[in-house]
Design a protein around this motif. Structure first.
Motif, PDB file in Angstrom:
ATOM      1  N   ASN A 122      -7.181  -7.535  -3.780  1.00  0.00           N
ATOM      2  CA  ASN A 122      -6.587  -6.595  -3.619  1.00  0.00           C
ATOM      3  C   ASN A 122      -5.627  -5.704  -3.564  1.00  0.00           C
ATOM      4  O   ASN A 122      -5.786  -4.473  -3.212  1.00  0.00           O
TER       5      ASN A 122
ATOM      6  N   GLU B 223       0.374  -1.135  -0.484  1.00  0.00           N
ATOM      7  CA  GLU B 223       0.117  -0.024  -0.332  1.00  0.00           C
ATOM      8  C   GLU B 223       1.337   0.957  -0.243  1.00  0.00           C
ATOM      9  O   GLU B 223       0.583   2.408  -0.835  1.00  0.00           O
TER      10      GLU B 223
ATOM     11  N   ASP C 110      -2.526 -10.084  -3.329  1.00  0.00           N
ATOM     12  CA  ASP C 110      -3.627 -11.173  -4.183  1.00  0.00           C
ATOM     13  C   ASP C 110      -4.179  -9.943  -5.035  1.00  0.00           C
ATOM     14  O   ASP C 110      -4.582  -8.855  -4.734  1.00  0.00           O
TER      15      ASP C 110
END
Length: 457
Positions: free
Chosen positions: A206, A104, A203
């Motif tokens: 995600n 992120e 993932d």
């Protein structure tokens, strides 16, 4: 999934046009993030050469929420590495590898500088000086340093998108204003001109959700100026020979032939051809020039197909004479080897050897998540579909001896050859004049771009 790329590939396009490519691989706890922008030196307008490369540096100078140089600090603090960027004539890319749990952070950093780069006169002046110093170190102040710039400068007509160096012109960089760079960023740095690739222990759903969170709010541009040059013929149209007298330790000759573009149907055959002729001690050029005839030094010789993506590319080579051997004798022997390939092609054993070497190269490239992400970005940008990456080995295996012979015959012609010879200044002073019929570079194609990549850090 072919063995050439045995990982799943997930592709999504956000509403603002950002293409997201994810290749999950749970075998390593890492995530490689690679962002390809479809902008390179070929997009630079006249008088603004070097903008794409300089922008690669400017993108590390801070954005709305990230201070200057903080991008490096944040990635390194979380255990990440491989933080860099590169530019070539066709694209600019930015990349880093982080622990998969910090994906992120990497996506937030890339989105922040895509949407809110902090362009100031101070950062422009600072990085302009960095690039100028890079040019001195890599091009101007090292022996043979400008050979690619000079050679490719003979290979494309003036005004062609590949007709200037990626590193850029010092004079043009000096004359550019902050407004010029702001406009360049506003024109090309947008989500719908980019491919975001993530490879590793991630993932796909995600990744897409995070991409939507951080990139999804950025506005699409809709269209991007693209060069539209006149088509080039398969051959240059005339031979060209240029001799430069410079401060170099020994003579060295560089040769160029026009060849197929990367991604075209004939490029795999060109790769195999150049591998047979010019790669390693088992190659024809090494055996003929170094081992058998003892004309050339072992170091400094090569042949390779350069992978420019959008227009005819180049087959480049080099050779360096042994002490006491004239440079023109080595060039003549080099040309003989090329002529033999153009007339007789390659053998089945040579074809198998070249395929094995290129396949091994490919598997080594895919061995790391960051190289794999870069390759996916290349295929997605060039073809609009990252799945094309699976065809790499299949295309090499499909090349026949007839394909190689045809490409060799089209490539190794006298009217498709440029010879650039460097001589030490003292030797050049004592050399006889060039023979009649040697063409001045101004009478053939004028200037062009280097296929070298320029790195940011």
């Amino acid at each position: 999934m072919p063995a050439a790329f045995p990982w799943p590939i997930h592709q999504t396009t956000l509403a603002n046009g950002l293409r997201v490519v994810v290749a999950p691989d749970p075998s390593v706890p890492l995530a490689a993030v690679n962002l390809w922008y479809d902008v390179g030196a070929r997009h630079e307008p006249p008088g603004k050469h070097g903008f794409a490369h300089l922008f690669e540096h400017l993108m590390f100078e801070g954005s709305a929420h990230v201070a200057k140089s903080e991008h490096f600090a944040l990635i390194q603090a979380c255990g990440g590495d491989a933080i860099n960027a590169s530019t070539n004539p066709d694209r600019t890319n930015y990349y880093q590898t982080v622990p998969s749990g910090r994906l992120e952070l990497a996506l937030w950093l890339e989105a922040d500088r895509m949407g809110s780069l902090a362009l100031t006169q101070e950062t422009l002046d600072n990085q302009r000086d960095v690039v100028k110093n890079e040019r001195r170190q890599r091009y101007d102040n090292v022996p043979y340093g400008r050979w690619t710039e000079v050679m490719v400068g003979l290979a494309y007509p003036e005004g062609h998108p590949y007709a200037h160096s990626t590193i850029g012109s010092m004079a043009e960089l000096d004359s550019a204003s902050l407004a010029d760079f702001t406009e360049f960023h506003a024109t090309y740095y947008a989500p719908d001109n980019a491919v975001l690739t993530v490879v590793g222990d991630v993932d796909p759903d995600n990744v897409v959700a995070l991409a939507e969170r951080y990139f999804g709010r950025l506005t699409a541009r809709g269209s991007f100026p693209a060069p539209q040059p006149e088509p080039l013929p398969r051959q240059f149209g005339a031979p060209c020979a240029v001799t430069l007298a410079e401060d170099v330790p020994v003579p060295r000759a560089f040769l160029c032939h026009r060849g197929p573009a990367w991604g075209s149907a004939d490029f795999p055959a060109a790769e195999i051809l150049t591998t047979v002729l010019g790669r390693g001690r088992g190659s024809r050029l090494y055996r003929a020039l170094v081992t058998d005839r003892r004309l050339a030094q072992a170091e400094g010789g090569f042949m390779a197909a350069w992978g420019l993506m959008h227009y005819p590319s180049m087959v480049m080579g080099a050779c360096a004479p042994r002490e006491g051997i004239a440079a023109e004798d080595v060039v003549a022997a080099y040309v003989e080897v090329c002529d033999e390939a153009a007339q007789g092609g390659v053998t089945a054993a040579e074809l198998d050897r070249a395929r094995a070497m290129l396949t091994a190269d490919w598997l080594r490239e895919l061995a790391t998540v960051n190289s794999r992400a870069d390759a996916l970005g290349q295929y997605a940008t060039r073809f609009g579909d990252a799945e094309h990456i699976r065809s790499r080995i299949e295309l090499l295996d499909a090349v026949t001896e007839e394909d190689v012979l045809r490409v060799a015959a089209e490539t190794f012609r006298a009217d498709n050859r440029i010879v650039l010879t460097y001589l030490p200044e003292a030797a050049a002073d004592a050399a006889p004049p060039e023979p009649a019929g040697t063409e001045d570079p101004a009478d053939s194609a004028d200037s062009a771009d280097s296929a070298e990549e320029e790195d940011a850090a």
